[in-house]
Design a protein around this motif. Structure first.
Motif, PDB file in Angstrom:
ATOM      1  N   GLN A 137      -6.818  -1.462  -3.690  1.00  0.00           N
ATOM      2  CA  GLN A 137      -5.815  -2.207  -2.923  1.00  0.00           C
ATOM      3  C   GLN A 137      -6.175  -2.234  -1.437  1.00  0.00           C
ATOM      4  N   THR A 160       2.033   1.944  -3.531  1.00  0.00           N
ATOM      5  CA  THR A 160       0.993   2.543  -4.369  1.00  0.00           C
ATOM      6  C   THR A 160       0.747   3.998  -3.987  1.00  0.00           C
ATOM      7  N   ARG A 163      -6.719   2.743  -8.115  1.00  0.00           N
ATOM      8  CA  ARG A 163      -5.871   1.607  -7.763  1.00  0.00           C
ATOM      9  C   ARG A 163      -5.633   1.521  -6.258  1.00  0.00           C
ATOM     10  N   VAL A 174       0.835  -1.203   0.000  1.00  0.00           N
ATOM     11  CA  VAL A 174       0.000   0.000   0.000  1.00  0.00           C
ATOM     12  C   VAL A 174       0.869   1.252   0.000  1.00  0.00           C
ATOM     13  N   TYR A 210      -8.949  -4.611  -0.908  1.00  0.00           N
ATOM     14  CA  TYR A 210      -8.479  -6.000  -0.920  1.00  0.00           C
ATOM     15  C   TYR A 210      -7.931  -6.402   0.447  1.00  0.00           C
TER      16      TYR A 210
END
Length: 725
Positions: A431, A382, A427, A379, A434
């Motif tokens: 993430q 990203t 995105r 994370v 998820y």
């Protein structure tokens, strides 16, 4: 005995010792079992031996001498009192001590386990599984109480919130260490109600990356951590374990370097120089750097491959190739983590900690570093690499075209755009979703469902294997060939429990702390994070109870007065969350779109100022909340004060008499007459008197002093006061 009765009865067994001799000669195995039973008998434990599975014996253990066991209970409680764990001194008589405070099942098992495993110089049998003389001893475990287990699971499945009495019941059965885990998870679950409701409202009204949500979430994290610190103290007082960490047992693997005389006690103690241990601890720095490089390189590589396949490559098989990085992570990260965990354990052994508590605390801190990297690094990559610098990084991702080259139809499908690349703004949110939803479900399946299925399949395989052996004219597995009918069902259950795994509460605590980290660090990305967690934690509490009852051997009760070093991890994640939340709010302040892969729109001074301001606000708020919590009284603190007051009062009464706290008796019945005055004058003439004697002889009791004081008030009162009378 009926089968159902055998299922719920433990035949008064306290512990089971598994002795496996598959790789030992007959002579050595016979000598080993003789020494084992003899060592248990020497500490007052009775034994019964039955056959187990796969060249093993089951040694059933129970208390053989109740008198000796009562002395061990008394000695344990006196030790607690001497170390300040118990406020009141136990009664002088052993029987009075047991009658005054009932013996819980957890305390009974803990003391029996201490008798089995503690060194001989401490009165134990010194039996440690898989070590030295006891290398054939595979495990030592108590048996499950299936009646309690069924009632426990049934009751919890119908409850939303646990009461403190439910936690007391867990403590009485499984010990304080496991009870603290359930108490923490329950407190965390209850506290999640507010952020879940506020997060849902923020998701509907405020949207993503809301500064209001970030502030409220940060305040909630600080409040929860400080509340739990107080809750730990309250539970420690309630369960009588506050300060129990002071009672530490020396590790068997501790290697002293010299012996010195303790200046206080005069005893000879074995020590290892603190400076030398500090030098060994410094090896944690290269270990942490190596772990970051190893795991970071692997995760960053898979991250780059995933971006290349999902956002650059546009050839055949893309929908399947995007799962390649996930497969690599699933396969390689656990393998690398296991290797690094092994290195961390060896490093911890090399540090040569004196007690088990220090050893476990140091190991937990090292493991937390690995968990932090594997859980949060994707994370972070990203949020702080892909989003701000995507347009600069993506052109260099063509090094990963080897992953898709066999499927590409032409080179153009593998080329990365040199200019004009547009990042995927959703995105980061996907993430976070998820890790906070999908990963929680997968973890639940791997933790609860998969082990259950594996155990059922293995059990069925064993039954088929036994039936085939019997059809061929053999005796099947031969395990239960000598079982008595009234013991058959009981022994079958014990053999099944002997094959179960050992429960490690640290694993479940780690899961909760890592989950808290997602909430503290990244929930500003997706405000519904606490909603997911509150649902997950309700299920987690019940599934952990089922796991303990069904999938694991019954844990040996252990004492604790906190959740240990995980509390420091919570504080660290809260502090780091104040920084990451501020940074994310700043980066995505343009309607949640972010820098769009170009760092040109990011003003470094503004970002650093935002982080600096947020961190200092966090420190100020934490100080204020900590001060406020310290001013609030609690049942635990009241109980502790009451216990200490009663101890002081009892000792004062024992030293000065029962009436030391009472008002002196009245002396008004002694009337002053002419004869009494003449007697006082005669006594005064017989001894030398001074002005001080005359001063103290004018008022002979407290009643006379009160009467004189009242008369003086009447005479000296102002006129207005006299009118009011």
């Amino acid at each position: 005995m009926a089968p159902n009765s055998a299922l719920h009865s433990n035949f008064d067994v306290d512990f089971v010792v598994t002795y496996r001799f598959a790789e030992t000669s007959n002579v050595e195995a016979r000598d080993g079992i003789t020494a084992l039973v003899q060592a248990l008998a020497r500490v007052g434990l009775a034994t019964e031996v039955r056959n187990g599975d796969n060249c093993s014996l089951l040694i059933f253990v129970k208390v053989g001498s109740e008198k000796r066991f009562a002395r061990e209970v008394y000695r344990s409680r006196v030790k607690d009192w001497l170390h300040g764990v118990r406020a009141a001194e136990p009664a002088r008589e052993t029987r009075d001590t047991l009658d005054g405070q009932a013996l819980t099942e957890a305390e009974r098992f803990r003391i029996i386990h201490h008798l089995i495993t503690s060194p001989t110089e401490e009165g134990g049998a010194a039996i440690v599984p898989k070590e030295g003389q006891w290398k054939n001893v595979e495990s030592i475990f108590p048996l499950h109480d299936h009646t309690f287990n069924k009632e426990w699971i049934r009751k919890w499945s119908t409850m939303t919130f646990l009461k403190v009495e439910d936690l007391d019941q867990i403590r009485d059965r499984f010990g304080e260490k496991i009870a603290y885990y359930f108490a923490f998870t329950q407190s965390y679950f209850s506290f999640l109600i507010f952020p879940a409701a506020f997060g849902f409202a923020a998701w509907v009204i405020l949207g993503y990356f809301s500064p209001v949500y970030a502030i409220v979430n940060g305040l909630w994290c600080v409040t929860f951590v400080e509340y739990w610190k107080r809750q730990e103290i309250d539970l420690g007082v309630r369960w009588g374990v506050k300060g129990v960490a002071a009672i530490q047992q020396k590790r068997r693997d501790f290697k002293h370097e010299k012996e010195v005389r303790d200046p206080v006690t005069g005893e000879t103690v074995q020590v290892f120089p603190a400076t030398k241990r500090l030098g060994r601890q410094l090896l944690q720095i290269p270990f942490a750097i190596g772990a970051v490089l190893a795991l970071g390189t692997l995760i960053a590589t898979c991250f780059g491959i995933e971006i290349f396949l999902s956002e650059v490559y546009n050839g055949p098989g893309q929908s399947l190739l995007v799962f390649l990085p996930t497969g690599l992570l699933t396969t390689l990260v656990p393998t690398l983590t296991t290797m690094l965990t092994s290195i961390a354990t060896r490093l911890n052994d090399y540090e040569n900690w004196e007690t088990s508590e220090y050893y476990e605390s140091a190991l937990t801190q090292k493991i937390f570093v690995l968990n932090f990297i594997t859980s949060y690094l994707p994370v972070f990559l990203t949020a702080f690499i892909y989003v701000p610098f995507g347009s600069l990084v993506v052109p260099y991702l063509d090094v990963f075209n080897l992953t898709a080259r066999p499927f590409a139809e032409n080179e153009k499908q593998l080329q990365t755009p040199q200019t004009g690349f547009v990042i995927n703004p959703s995105r980061l949110r996907k993430q976070v979703i998820y890790f906070t939803v999908t990963a929680q479900i997968v973890n639940f399946a791997l933790e609860t469902i998969v082990p259950y299925v594996k155990r059922r399949v293995f059990s069925k395989y064993q039954e088929i294997k036994s039936e085939r052996g019997a059809k061929k004219g053999g005796a099947g597995s031969g395990v239960n060939i000598d079982d008595l009918p009234e013991e058959a069902e009981f022994l079958k259950r014990v053999r099944q429990e002997a094959e179960l795994d050992v429960y490690d509460v640290a694993t479940d605590l780690r899961e909760m702390v890592v989950q808290f980290g997602y909430l503290s660090l990244f929930s500003v990305v997706w405000p519904l994070t606490p909603v997911s967690f509150i649902i997950n934690n309700w299920v987690e509490l019940r599934s952990d109870a089922v796991k303990i009852c069904v999938e694991m051997q019954r844990p040996t009760p252990l004492r604790a007065d906190s959740i240990g070093p995980w509390l420091d991890s919570l504080g660290f994640l809260t502090w780091l969350g104040s920084i990451t939340s501020a940074a994310l709010v700043y980066l995505f302040s343009n309607d949640g779109l972010g820098p769009d892969g170009t760092p040109a729109s990011i003003q470094g001074w503004a970002l650093l100022l935002t982080i600096f301001f947020s961190e200092h606000v966090y420190l100020l708020v934490r100080w204020g909340i900590r001060l406020a919590v310290s001013k609030v009284d609690s049942p635990g603190m009241e109980k502790e004060r009451a216990e200490r007051f009663m101890v002081r009062k009892r000792y004062l009464q024992d030293a000065l008499g029962q009436d030391v706290m009472d008002t002196p008796s009245s002396q008004t019945e002694e009337k002053i007459t002419r004869a009494s005055l003449e007697e006082d004058a005669r006594q005064s003439s017989l001894r030398t008197t001074g002005p001080q004697d005359h001063f103290w002889s004018r008022q002979r009791s407290w009643e006379e002093s009160a009467k004189v004081g009242a008369n003086l008030i009447v005479k000296m009162a102002p006129k207005e006061s006299k009118k009011q009378q």
